[in-house]
Scaffold this active site. Structure first.
Site, mmCIF file in Angstrom:
data_model
loop_
_atom_site.group_PDB
_atom_site.id
_atom_site.type_symbol
_atom_site.label_atom_id
_atom_site.label_comp_id
_atom_site.label_asym_id
_atom_site.label_seq_id
_atom_site.Cartn_x
_atom_site.Cartn_y
_atom_site.Cartn_z
ATOM 1 N N SER A 78 0.835 -1.196 0.000
ATOM 2 C CA SER A 78 0.000 0.000 0.000
ATOM 3 C C SER A 78 0.873 1.251 0.000
ATOM 4 C CB SER A 78 -0.925 0.021 1.214
ATOM 5 O OG SER A 78 -1.573 1.284 1.331
ATOM 6 N N TYR A 93 -4.514 -1.984 9.249
ATOM 7 C CA TYR A 93 -4.324 -2.145 7.800
ATOM 8 C C TYR A 93 -2.965 -1.609 7.371
ATOM 9 C CZ TYR A 93 -4.780 -1.341 2.803
ATOM 10 O OH TYR A 93 -4.561 -1.324 1.447
#
Length: 229
Positions: A78, A93
């Site tokens: 990410s 996350y």
């Protein structure tokens, strides 16, 4: 399911000539919540997918790649772990995706001399059903919007071209431009901006959860960007 699942997976891929592995599966739910508010099982599910499953599948294909002396492993991380110092309300996350980046870098060093390339790609927002505006027509979006949020096909075409070019990369041009902008902004300012933005997302999610609770048959086809690819 622990060791038994890994044993079954290794058995399934034993006879396959796996040339490229793409670990793209990921979870970002529960979205925009404080750590103490979410059910522990929700965090565990996220960790199982984002960390455990990725590691297990990678371990399963590596023996065959080593035997053949070639292969490529692409792990989708990410951009939040690279472009910004923190990602409040998405803490687990972001932390799980930082694990992906660190694991990929270490495996790249371990196996590059044996013909196996390991890479972590770190996209920002990609237009999918889980990103805001995914159901809107591309024709209605501005050039800048299309640049910083490519379709999944556009991202995939760029991603393929970057395989083999270093342990960490951000294939999309628009994402790299965002990265450059964030690089010159002070960390405290990025922290505050992300907190305010995600608090706004938190309000949206609370409304969505309330709507789902009152109307269980409603299907949501457009969530805010809680997953990149």
């Amino acid at each position: 399911a622990g060791d038994e699942a890994l044993r079954l997976l290794r058995h399934a891929v034993a006879g396959l000539d796996v040339g490229v592995l793409v670990n793209n599966a990921g979870l970002a739910k529960p979205c925009a919540v404080y750590l103490h508010e979410a059910d522990v099982e929700a965090w565990v599910r996220m960790i199982r997918v984002n960390l455990w499953a990725l590691t297990e599948v990678t371990a399963a294909v590596l023996p065959g790649m080593l035997e053949r002396g070639r292969g490529a492993i692409v792990n989708i991380g990410s951009g939040t772990t690279l472009t910004i110092p923190s990602f409040p309300l998405f803490s687990i996350y972001a932390a799980s995706k930082r694990y992906v980046a660190q694991l990929s870098r270490s495996l790249h060093v371990e196996y590059r001399a044996r013909g196996i390339d390991v890479q972590c790609q770190v996209p920002l927002f990609v237009e999918t059903n889980m990103t805001l505006g995914a159901t809107a027509s591309r024709k209605r979006r501005s050039f800048l919007s299309r640049l910083i949020m490519p379709t999944s096909d556009e991202y995939a075409r760029a991603a393929v071209c970057w395989i083999g070019h270093g342990p960490l990369c951000m294939p999309n041009l628009g994402h790299r431009l965002e990265w450059c902008i964030c690089h010159v902004v002070p960390d405290w300012m990025l922290d505050e901006l992300c907190l305010r933005l995600n608090l706004w997302h938190r309000v949206r999610f609370q409304r969505l959860r309330t709507m789902r609770a009152s109307r269980p048959n409603v299907i949501n086809n457009g969530c805010m960007p809680c997953k990149q690819v």
